[in-house]
Design a protein around this motif. Structure first.
Motif, mmCIF file in Angstrom:
data_model
loop_
_atom_site.group_PDB
_atom_site.id
_atom_site.type_symbol
_atom_site.label_atom_id
_atom_site.label_comp_id
_atom_site.label_asym_id
_atom_site.label_seq_id
_atom_site.Cartn_x
_atom_site.Cartn_y
_atom_site.Cartn_z
ATOM 1 N N ASP A 117 0.845 -1.186 0.000
ATOM 2 C CA ASP A 117 0.000 0.000 0.000
ATOM 3 C C ASP A 117 0.889 1.248 0.000
ATOM 4 O OD1 ASP A 117 -2.152 -1.661 0.134
ATOM 5 O OD2 ASP A 117 -2.521 -1.370 2.274
ATOM 6 N N ALA A 118 0.359 2.337 -0.488
ATOM 7 C CA ALA A 118 1.135 3.579 -0.539
ATOM 8 C C ALA A 118 0.252 4.749 -0.132
ATOM 9 C CB ALA A 118 1.697 3.809 -1.939
ATOM 10 N N ILE A 119 0.871 5.709 0.525
ATOM 11 C CA ILE A 119 0.171 6.947 0.853
ATOM 12 C C ILE A 119 1.085 8.105 0.498
ATOM 13 C CG2 ILE A 119 0.938 6.874 3.280
ATOM 14 C CD1 ILE A 119 -1.789 8.268 3.923
ATOM 15 N N LEU A 120 0.534 9.086 -0.163
ATOM 16 C CA LEU A 120 1.279 10.246 -0.625
ATOM 17 C C LEU A 120 0.700 11.505 -0.002
ATOM 18 C CD1 LEU A 120 3.187 11.829 -2.553
ATOM 19 C CD2 LEU A 120 1.366 11.674 -4.279
ATOM 20 N N HIS A 121 1.557 12.288 0.661
ATOM 21 C CA HIS A 121 1.135 13.594 1.181
ATOM 22 C C HIS A 121 1.731 14.664 0.274
ATOM 23 C CE1 HIS A 121 -0.214 16.185 4.657
ATOM 24 N NE2 HIS A 121 0.397 17.043 3.848
ATOM 25 N N ILE A 122 0.861 15.394 -0.397
ATOM 26 C CA ILE A 122 1.297 16.489 -1.265
ATOM 27 C C ILE A 122 1.104 17.803 -0.519
ATOM 28 C CG2 ILE A 122 0.968 17.646 -3.479
ATOM 29 C CD1 ILE A 122 -0.301 15.087 -4.546
ATOM 30 N N THR B 113 -2.985 21.601 -11.856
ATOM 31 C CA THR B 113 -3.265 20.554 -12.836
ATOM 32 C C THR B 113 -2.539 19.264 -12.475
ATOM 33 O OG1 THR B 113 -3.576 22.178 -14.604
ATOM 34 C CG2 THR B 113 -3.094 19.919 -15.271
ATOM 35 N N SER B 114 -1.271 19.395 -12.099
ATOM 36 C CA SER B 114 -0.478 18.216 -11.747
ATOM 37 C C SER B 114 -1.015 17.534 -10.490
ATOM 38 C CB SER B 114 0.981 18.626 -11.545
ATOM 39 O OG SER B 114 1.794 17.508 -11.275
ATOM 40 N N VAL B 115 -1.365 18.326 -9.471
ATOM 41 C CA VAL B 115 -1.870 17.767 -8.214
ATOM 42 C C VAL B 115 -3.200 17.055 -8.440
ATOM 43 C CG1 VAL B 115 -2.695 18.320 -5.895
ATOM 44 C CG2 VAL B 115 -0.660 19.454 -6.778
ATOM 45 N N VAL B 116 -4.080 17.674 -9.234
ATOM 46 C CA VAL B 116 -5.371 17.050 -9.528
ATOM 47 C C VAL B 116 -5.164 15.732 -10.271
ATOM 48 C CG1 VAL B 116 -7.520 17.270 -10.836
ATOM 49 C CG2 VAL B 116 -6.661 19.218 -9.521
ATOM 50 N N ALA B 117 -4.198 15.699 -11.181
ATOM 51 C CA ALA B 117 -3.937 14.473 -11.951
ATOM 52 C C ALA B 117 -3.504 13.337 -11.025
ATOM 53 C CB ALA B 117 -2.855 14.747 -13.000
ATOM 54 N N ILE B 118 -2.629 13.638 -10.084
ATOM 55 C CA ILE B 118 -2.174 12.597 -9.151
ATOM 56 C C ILE B 118 -3.346 12.086 -8.308
ATOM 57 C CG2 ILE B 118 -0.697 12.135 -7.162
ATOM 58 C CD1 ILE B 118 1.262 14.214 -8.281
ATOM 59 N N THR C 157 -7.043 0.812 -5.469
ATOM 60 C CA THR C 157 -7.474 0.611 -4.085
ATOM 61 C C THR C 157 -6.375 0.778 -3.051
ATOM 62 O OG1 THR C 157 -7.092 -1.767 -4.308
ATOM 63 C CG2 THR C 157 -9.318 -0.946 -4.786
ATOM 64 N N ASN C 158 -5.114 0.651 -3.453
ATOM 65 C CA ASN C 158 -4.061 0.644 -2.428
ATOM 66 C C ASN C 158 -3.152 1.876 -2.454
ATOM 67 O OD1 ASN C 158 -2.828 -0.012 -4.815
ATOM 68 N ND2 ASN C 158 -1.607 -1.707 -3.980
ATOM 69 N N VAL C 159 -3.634 2.976 -2.989
ATOM 70 C CA VAL C 159 -2.898 4.247 -2.964
ATOM 71 C C VAL C 159 -3.822 5.340 -2.441
ATOM 72 C CG1 VAL C 159 -1.696 6.017 -4.296
ATOM 73 C CG2 VAL C 159 -1.372 3.610 -4.866
ATOM 74 N N ASP C 160 -3.401 6.028 -1.391
ATOM 75 C CA ASP C 160 -4.155 7.162 -0.838
ATOM 76 C C ASP C 160 -3.349 8.441 -0.996
ATOM 77 O OD1 ASP C 160 -6.599 6.010 0.234
ATOM 78 O OD2 ASP C 160 -5.309 4.947 1.655
ATOM 79 N N VAL C 161 -4.072 9.543 -1.108
ATOM 80 C CA VAL C 161 -3.427 10.846 -1.297
ATOM 81 C C VAL C 161 -4.037 11.857 -0.338
ATOM 82 C CG1 VAL C 161 -2.948 12.742 -2.896
ATOM 83 C CG2 VAL C 161 -2.978 10.399 -3.735
#
Length: 731
Positions: free
Chosen positions: A529-534, A552-557, A565-569
């Motif tokens: 699983d992965a979690i990304l904090h932008i 635009t870039s943030v919305v795309a991610i 299912t296994n990536v949260d932002v």
């Protein structure tokens, strides 16, 4: 910390203008809430510039963030003390506070000056809900014996008046029962109770009247005045018959309120007290009602004995209180020193409470003005005792709505940046790191009401139109998301004819032919699983093309991550907030807003609300990182964590608490980034700017974010989203 170099001009000696400024701007601040000051930092309001300011001081506006924090703290206190999370604390628009037996209702305006008494009030009312039997109290009429009604009738009191008397005394005894419960189970909250009684119950004129012969007649008013003030150290139990017995009913050693377990127990004690009072009041006087001609019995008139004694001045009264406190009046009890207190005298304290009056000492009397003040003070005490609504303060409808919005969004203050700046230590003769940091406004949830009320205009001003960025980012995200779908898939590989593992049923027959390698193993290949904090820099310099491409870039991610299912932002925006709306710089704070969290939000939140986010603050950088450090999920065995930063400049923020520029800001931000990395979080940072900005700032940028920090041209920000996709597909 090294000492600053001396000035080269020896004429001035050790003259230091900054130290002089700090010395005379410190001021002397009276602590109005000593019981909350240890956790509720109020040092931000200590600035004194009245001797140099050229303009008239501006009236301080409502600090909505602080008020929301106060409300949340009060609700938590009530839950902790009552140990009952089901008791709600409601903050209404008007200024009245009370309980209806089901909820605690508190007036809307709370600040650093009245916080302690409001906490005490909320705890008091919440404890009533927890401990008082409101159903029993509603049926009080049927609990009072006929004998007591007849006794009251002999004294000239009607049935309704007897009920009021019993209720008044019951309220007092019930309050003391609950006070004892709180003091014995949660002694740390006793200070809040003291503050509440000081505000709503105590007064200097009460102290003075207790030592005088005011309210010493054999009537109900005299008894109720003396009973309500039994916990005052200036009490005199010799001025009315049976006051000692009444005192011991409530506060006797190993008895009294210690042994009262219910409202009914308190009621039985209250009835005994009322009975004592009635037996000492003269019988009522029969009078003929001129209108009806009927004979009615009324309470006997008071007999006032003037005595012609000399009136004691306020100064003499204060001197007398000091003598009483120091036991300088002969045989008087030392316990009865002047001063107010609600310390429940349940540990064997003297019940006498009678200061000695020597022949040479003046008799204490109140002036006419003091008598009028006493009447008002007694009414205030009676209102408090009878559970009448207490005035806290009233907010405007607009302010009340804003505070409610902040409560719903979980807005709070978090201190950051301790030791970043220096201050002059006069004892050491040198500059040392400042102990206090700065308050950072942390907004845990972006809401529609927050946008409509524009509570944070520097980041939710709505001056920019992000619709194109959101639309283009969504399209790009769909393309990237299709590639990311493999993260949710797993691949099984089976290895057979092994020496160890599970028996392969298809090879069992070969055992008879001497083949011992009949085992197999399975290898499952999948992604963690992965979690990304932008974290996005929403300072004013990020406006224009920088902002559009970054969004635009943030919305795309975010869109790509929403497809698996296994990536949260989580996306946060860094900006500033001026709580005084520009009145003075001392009310400006760093702000970090959680604009999206895929663990709780749907992607549609971005399309609905991000159009109103824009770049308009300054650059608090590391201060914001420190404030949400605990919100950034660390890496674990089954989860990869990433931290992605978009920024276009160096740290830049200041108010009266901190100067966050150049080395101060760079070093602190570097420290916070290292802390993030120490938690196993992979940090990726992108400097969004032009070629000119690259040459002038990229060195310091890498100093803060590491050697792997990259410069990205404003026209090519969207390449970052592709880079992040590659990171997600790495194993």
């Amino acid at each position: 910390m090294k000492k600053r170099e001396k000035m080269s001009d020896t004429t001035f000696g050790k003259f230091n203008p900054m130290a002089l400024r700090e010395k005379y701007s410190a001021g002397v601040k009276k602590i109005t809430n000593p019981f909350s000051s240890f956790w509720a930092d109020t040092s931000w309001d200590t600035r004194r510039t009245d001797f140099i300011d050229e303009v008239e001081p501006v009236k301080k506006s409502v600090d909505h963030v602080a008020l929301a924090s106060y409300r949340r703290a009060i609700s938590n206190f009530v839950t902790i003390v009552t140990n009952d999370p089901s008791i709600p604390v409601i903050f209404q628009d008007n200024d009245s506070s009370y309980t209806d037996g089901k909820k605690v209702v508190i007036g809307s305006k709370i600040n650093e000056k009245n916080f302690d008494p409001v906490v005490g009030l909320a705890l008091h009312e919440g404890s009533h809900i927890k401990l008082s039997d409101f159903d029993f109290l509603k049926n009080l009429e049927y609990e009072i014996s006929k004998e007591l009604f007849l006794l009251g009738e002999d004294k000239g009191f009607s049935k309704s008046e007897v009920m009021v008397h019993v209720k008044n005394i019951l309220n007092y005894v019930e309050d003391k029962r609950i006070d004892y419960h709180i003091f014995s189970t949660s002694p740390g909250y006793k200070g809040y109770y003291n503050s509440m009684y000081d505000k709503y119950f105590h007064s200097k004129v009460i102290d003075k009247a207790l030592l005088s012969d005011e309210y010493t007649s054999l009537d109900w008013d005299s008894y109720i005045f003396r009973i309500l003030n039994l916990t005052n150290k200036n009490r005199r139990l010799d001025v009315l018959p049976n006051l000692v017995e009444i005192y011991e009913l409530v506060f006797k050693v190993n008895g009294g309120v210690k042994n009262l377990k219910s409202s009914k127990d308190a009621f039985l004690t209250a009835v005994d007290i009322v009975r004592f009072v009635y037996r000492n009041i003269p019988d009522g006087v029969e009078e003929v009602n001129k209108r009806t001609g009927e004979v009615e019995k009324k309470p006997a008139s008071e007999v006032v004995d003037d005595g012609g004694s000399e009136t004691l001045s306020d100064e003499e009264f204060e001197e007398l209180k000091d003598k009483i406190k120091n036991n300088e009046l002969g045989s008087g009890s030392s316990e009865n020193g002047g001063g107010r207190s609600i310390d429940l005298p349940i540990d064997g304290g003297s019940s006498n409470g009678t200061p000695s009056n020597n022949k040479e000492s003046k008799k204490i009397e109140l002036t006419e003005a003091q008598k009028k003040s006493l009447e008002r003070a007694i009414e205030k005490q009676k209102d408090f005792n009878n559970g009448e609504p207490k005035k806290v303060g009233k907010l405007s409808k607009k302010d009340s709505r804003v505070v409610k919005t902040m409560e719903e969004a979980g807005v709070t203050h978090k201190e950051a940046g301790k030791g970043v700046c220096d201050e002059y230590d006069y004892n050491k003769g040198e500059y040392v790191p400042r102990a206090n940091g700065v308050k950072v406004v942390v907004v845990k949830k972006l809401t529609k009401a927050m946008i409509e009320d524009r509570v944070f205009p520097a980041v939710l001003g709505g001056y920019r139109d992000n619709k194109d960025s959101i639309r283009n980012g969504t399209k790009l995200g769909i393309i990237l998301g299709k590639k990311l779908k493999v993260r949710g898939e797993s691949r099984d590989t089976k290895w057979t004819r092994k020496d160890t593992g599970k028996i392969d049923k298809r090879l069992i027959a070969e055992l008879g032919f001497g083949n011992e390698r009949v085992f197999s193993t399975n290898f499952v290949e999948s992604y963690s699983d992965a979690i990304l904090h932008i974290s996005v820099d929403a300072s004013g310099s990020m406006g224009g093309d920088k902002w559009e491409n970054t969004m635009t870039s943030v919305v795309a991610i975010c869109k790509a991550a929403s497809m698996i299912t296994n990536v949260d932002v989580v996306v946060s925006f860094r900006s500033t907030h001026d709580s005084a709306r520009g009145c003075r710089s001392g009310d400006t704070f760093p702000l970090i807003l959680i604009g999206y969290d895929s663990r709780v939000d749907k992607f549609s939140k971005i399309t609905r609300m991000w159009n109103n986010i824009y770049a308009g603050g300054t650059t608090p950088e590391g201060l914001c990182f420190e404030a949400i450090m605990d919100e950034i999920v660390p890496t674990s065995n089954d989860r990869d964590s990433f931290f992605l930063n978009f920024s276009d400049g160096m740290p830049m923020f200041s108010n009266n608490t901190i100067s966050y520029y150049r080395d101060n800001g760079i070093n602190h931000t570097q420290k916070m980034v290292k802390e993030i990395r120490s938690r196993g979080i992979k940090v990726l940072s992108y400097y969004v700017g032009s070629d000119y900005e690259r040459e002038s700032n990229i060195k310091d940028f890498k100093r803060m974010y590491g050697k792997d920090a990259e410069f990205v041209d404003v026209t090519n920000v969207m390449s970052v989203s592709k880079t992040m996709n590659k990171k997600f597909l790495e194993k």
